[in-house]
Design a protein around this motif. Structure first.
Motif, PDB file in Angstrom:
ATOM      1  N   ARG A   6     -33.553 -33.775  82.043  1.00 23.80           N
ATOM      2  CA  ARG A   6     -32.302 -34.077  82.757  1.00 23.80           C
ATOM      3  C   ARG A   6     -31.074 -33.692  81.931  1.00 23.80           C
ATOM      4  NH1 ARG A   6     -32.964 -37.537  87.300  1.00 23.80           N
ATOM      5  NH2 ARG A   6     -35.121 -38.177  87.499  1.00 23.80           N
ATOM      6  N   GLN A   7     -31.158 -33.832  80.633  1.00 27.07           N
ATOM      7  CA  GLN A   7     -30.020 -33.461  79.784  1.00 27.07           C
ATOM      8  C   GLN A   7     -29.785 -31.951  79.828  1.00 27.07           C
ATOM      9  OE1 GLN A   7     -30.984 -35.120  75.963  1.00 27.07           O
ATOM     10  NE2 GLN A   7     -29.927 -37.045  76.426  1.00 27.07           N
ATOM     11  N   ALA A   8     -30.856 -31.195  79.967  1.00 32.34           N
ATOM     12  CA  ALA A   8     -30.721 -29.736  80.025  1.00 32.34           C
ATOM     13  C   ALA A   8     -29.949 -29.311  81.265  1.00 32.34           C
ATOM     14  CB  ALA A   8     -32.101 -29.072  80.018  1.00 32.34           C
ATOM     15  N   ILE A   9     -30.282 -29.879  82.413  1.00 29.84           N
ATOM     16  CA  ILE A   9     -29.586 -29.497  83.642  1.00 29.84           C
ATOM     17  C   ILE A   9     -28.131 -29.965  83.599  1.00 29.84           C
ATOM     18  CG2 ILE A   9     -30.168 -31.462  85.114  1.00 29.84           C
ATOM     19  CD1 ILE A   9     -30.225 -27.815  86.255  1.00 29.84           C
ATOM     20  N   ALA A  10     -27.879 -31.122  83.002  1.00 25.57           N
ATOM     21  CA  ALA A  10     -26.501 -31.606  82.867  1.00 25.57           C
ATOM     22  C   ALA A  10     -25.691 -30.676  81.966  1.00 25.57           C
ATOM     23  CB  ALA A  10     -26.496 -33.032  82.317  1.00 25.57           C
ATOM     24  N   LEU A  11     -26.305 -30.228  80.885  1.00 27.63           N
ATOM     25  CA  LEU A  11     -25.641 -29.304  79.962  1.00 27.63           C
ATOM     26  C   LEU A  11     -25.361 -27.967  80.649  1.00 27.63           C
ATOM     27  CD1 LEU A  11     -24.661 -28.651  77.093  1.00 27.63           C
ATOM     28  CD2 LEU A  11     -26.997 -27.926  76.573  1.00 27.63           C
ATOM     29  N   LEU A  12     -26.331 -27.469  81.386  1.00 30.80           N
ATOM     30  CA  LEU A  12     -26.146 -26.214  82.120  1.00 30.80           C
ATOM     31  C   LEU A  12     -25.013 -26.342  83.135  1.00 30.80           C
ATOM     32  CD1 LEU A  12     -29.793 -25.028  82.810  1.00 30.80           C
ATOM     33  CD2 LEU A  12     -28.152 -24.084  81.188  1.00 30.80           C
ATOM     34  N   TYR A  13     -24.992 -27.453  83.835  1.00 33.90           N
ATOM     35  CA  TYR A  13     -23.942 -27.677  84.828  1.00 33.90           C
ATOM     36  C   TYR A  13     -22.564 -27.676  84.161  1.00 33.90           C
ATOM     37  CZ  TYR A  13     -21.304 -29.544  88.710  1.00 33.90           C
ATOM     38  OH  TYR A  13     -20.386 -29.698  89.708  1.00 33.90           O
ATOM     39  N   ASP A  14     -22.426 -28.438  83.085  1.00 33.26           N
ATOM     40  CA  ASP A  14     -21.145 -28.514  82.385  1.00 33.26           C
ATOM     41  C   ASP A  14     -20.699 -27.149  81.871  1.00 33.26           C
ATOM     42  OD1 ASP A  14     -21.060 -31.227  82.840  1.00 33.26           O
ATOM     43  OD2 ASP A  14     -21.759 -31.775  80.831  1.00 33.26           O
ATOM     44  N   ARG A  15     -21.646 -26.372  81.441  1.00 32.26           N
ATOM     45  CA  ARG A  15     -21.330 -25.088  80.817  1.00 32.26           C
ATOM     46  C   ARG A  15     -21.052 -23.978  81.830  1.00 32.26           C
ATOM     47  NH1 ARG A  15     -24.623 -22.536  75.814  1.00 32.26           N
ATOM     48  NH2 ARG A  15     -22.962 -21.136  75.201  1.00 32.26           N
ATOM     49  N   ALA A  17     -21.056 -24.270  85.616  1.00 31.46           N
ATOM     50  CA  ALA A  17     -20.556 -24.564  86.961  1.00 31.46           C
ATOM     51  C   ALA A  17     -19.142 -24.027  87.218  1.00 31.46           C
ATOM     52  CB  ALA A  17     -20.629 -26.065  87.249  1.00 31.46           C
ATOM     53  N   PRO A  18     -18.206 -24.160  86.289  1.00 34.20           N
ATOM     54  CA  PRO A  18     -16.850 -23.670  86.577  1.00 34.20           C
ATOM     55  C   PRO A  18     -16.789 -22.169  86.858  1.00 34.20           C
ATOM     56  CG  PRO A  18     -16.822 -25.139  84.700  1.00 34.20           C
ATOM     57  CD  PRO A  18     -18.263 -24.854  85.002  1.00 34.20           C
ATOM     58  N   THR A  19     -17.475 -21.380  86.055  1.00 34.15           N
ATOM     59  CA  THR A  19     -17.473 -19.932  86.260  1.00 34.15           C
ATOM     60  C   THR A  19     -18.195 -19.576  87.550  1.00 34.15           C
ATOM     61  OG1 THR A  19     -17.409 -19.573  83.877  1.00 34.15           O
ATOM     62  CG2 THR A  19     -18.093 -17.718  85.235  1.00 34.15           C
ATOM     63  N   LEU A  20     -19.325 -20.201  87.796  1.00 30.95           N
ATOM     64  CA  LEU A  20     -20.070 -19.938  89.024  1.00 30.95           C
ATOM     65  C   LEU A  20     -19.239 -20.344  90.241  1.00 30.95           C
ATOM     66  CD1 LEU A  20     -23.619 -21.183  87.957  1.00 30.95           C
ATOM     67  CD2 LEU A  20     -22.830 -18.805  88.152  1.00 30.95           C
ATOM     68  N   TYR A  21     -18.533 -21.454  90.131  1.00 31.11           N
ATOM     69  CA  TYR A  21     -17.687 -21.925  91.220  1.00 31.11           C
ATOM     70  C   TYR A  21     -16.634 -20.872  91.581  1.00 31.11           C
ATOM     71  CZ  TYR A  21     -14.225 -24.699  93.755  1.00 31.11           C
ATOM     72  OH  TYR A  21     -13.335 -25.159  94.684  1.00 31.11           O
ATOM     73  N   GLY A  22     -15.992 -20.301  90.578  1.00 28.21           N
ATOM     74  CA  GLY A  22     -14.972 -19.285  90.818  1.00 28.21           C
ATOM     75  C   GLY A  22     -15.524 -18.073  91.540  1.00 28.21           C
ATOM     76  N   ILE A  23     -16.718 -17.668  91.170  1.00 21.50           N
ATOM     77  CA  ILE A  23     -17.344 -16.506  91.808  1.00 21.50           C
ATOM     78  C   ILE A  23     -17.757 -16.836  93.240  1.00 21.50           C
ATOM     79  CG2 ILE A  23     -19.364 -14.988  91.734  1.00 21.50           C
ATOM     80  CD1 ILE A  23     -19.093 -15.259  88.593  1.00 21.50           C
ATOM     81  N   VAL A  24     -18.365 -17.984  93.434  1.00 16.38           N
ATOM     82  CA  VAL A  24     -18.800 -18.406  94.771  1.00 16.38           C
ATOM     83  C   VAL A  24     -17.591 -18.572  95.686  1.00 16.38           C
ATOM     84  CG1 VAL A  24     -19.808 -20.350  96.044  1.00 16.38           C
ATOM     85  CG2 VAL A  24     -20.982 -19.422  94.045  1.00 16.38           C
ATOM     86  N   LEU A  25     -16.512 -19.117  95.165  1.00 13.34           N
ATOM     87  CA  LEU A  25     -15.303 -19.314  95.959  1.00 13.34           C
ATOM     88  C   LEU A  25     -14.751 -17.983  96.454  1.00 13.34           C
ATOM     89  CD1 LEU A  25     -13.331 -21.397  97.085  1.00 13.34           C
ATOM     90  CD2 LEU A  25     -12.056 -21.231  94.935  1.00 13.34           C
ATOM     91  N   ARG A  26     -14.866 -16.946  95.643  1.00 13.96           N
ATOM     92  CA  ARG A  26     -14.415 -15.613  96.073  1.00 13.96           C
ATOM     93  C   ARG A  26     -15.243 -15.126  97.260  1.00 13.96           C
ATOM     94  NH1 ARG A  26     -11.583 -11.675  92.522  1.00 13.96           N
ATOM     95  NH2 ARG A  26     -11.785 -10.557  94.475  1.00 13.96           N
ATOM     96  N   ILE A  27     -16.487 -15.525  97.332  1.00 12.15           N
ATOM     97  CA  ILE A  27     -17.366 -15.070  98.415  1.00 12.15           C
ATOM     98  C   ILE A  27     -17.130 -15.873  99.686  1.00 12.15           C
ATOM     99  CG2 ILE A  27     -19.775 -14.858  99.178  1.00 12.15           C
ATOM    100  CD1 ILE A  27     -20.475 -14.339  96.182  1.00 12.15           C
ATOM    101  N   VAL A  28     -17.133 -17.202  99.595  1.00  8.91           N
ATOM    102  CA  VAL A  28     -17.073 -18.035 100.802  1.00  8.91           C
ATOM    103  C   VAL A  28     -15.653 -18.462 101.192  1.00  8.91           C
ATOM    104  CG1 VAL A  28     -19.426 -18.878 100.549  1.00  8.91           C
ATOM    105  CG2 VAL A  28     -17.563 -20.200  99.565  1.00  8.91           C
ATOM    106  N   LYS A  29     -14.705 -18.398 100.264  1.00  7.79           N
ATOM    107  CA  LYS A  29     -13.296 -18.726 100.520  1.00  7.79           C
ATOM    108  C   LYS A  29     -13.084 -20.127 101.085  1.00  7.79           C
ATOM    109  CE  LYS A  29     -11.958 -13.898 101.176  1.00  7.79           C
ATOM    110  NZ  LYS A  29     -13.057 -13.374 100.454  1.00  7.79           N
TER     111      LYS A  29
END
Length: 182
Positions: A6-15, A17-29
């Motif tokens: 569980r700590q691994a997925i939390a660390l991955l999310y923190d690290r 998620a922000p960049t992935l969010y920006g890219i996904v937002l460009r696609i779905v708006k």
């Protein structure tokens, strides 16, 4: 991740998620859709962590592919298209402070680099990578043969990589460029 820590997925999310969010937002708006897609991305990563193969790429690239494919699937869904027709789309891209203080790709210069490409190359990057069009859809929209689309896209990605190298772009942007190349 492969051991369902569980700590691994939390660390991955923190690290990531922000960049992935920006890219996904460009696609779905849509902020709401982008947030849902990021959540779904990490659920898929958790469920399929055993499928990650380091010989095929980096963890970031693997997560990026999951997020991008999920966003494209969402955008192509009937429900999303109906929702898009009934709601005004806000073209402004947001940075999600609730996710992290890390910048999204738009705020770290990716837009400027893409805009620095020749028009015929920039259009392809925008349509295929940021709007989720398939090569066939781009062919139909631009009335250009598929072979020409693929050649121009290859050139566009090579030019984008050169721009990254010329500006000594950080590792994060290089990872985004590697994702675009794949």
């Amino acid at each position: 991740l492969q051991q369902k820590d569980r700590q691994a997925i939390a660390l991955l999310y923190d690290r990531y998620a922000p960049t992935l969010y920006g890219i996904v937002l460009r696609i779905v708006k849509s902020r709401e859709s982008a947030e849902d897609i990021i959540q779904e991305t990490f659920v898929k990563a958790w469920q399929n962590g055993s499928n990650f193969d380091t010989s095929k790429g980096t963890l970031f690239t693997w997560l990026l592919n999951i997020a991008r494919n999920t966003a494209i699937d969402k955008k192509r869904s009937v429900y999303f298209r109906q929702q898009e027709k009934t709601q005004a789309i806000d073209g402004e891209l947001y940075n999600a402070p609730s996710l992290s203080e890390q910048p999204n790709p738009d705020l770290i210069g990716l837009d400027a680099m893409v805009n620095g490409l020749e028009e015929k190359h920039r259009i392809l990057i925008e349509l295929i990578y940021f709007q989720g069009f398939t090569h066939t859809e781009v062919t139909e929209q631009l009335h250009i043969p598929l072979g020409t689309i693929k050649t121009r896209l290859r050139i566009a990605l090579r030019e984008l990589r050169k721009l990254f190298e010329e500006q000594n772009v950080t590792l994060g942007l290089m990872l985004i460029c590697n994702w675009l190349m794949n």
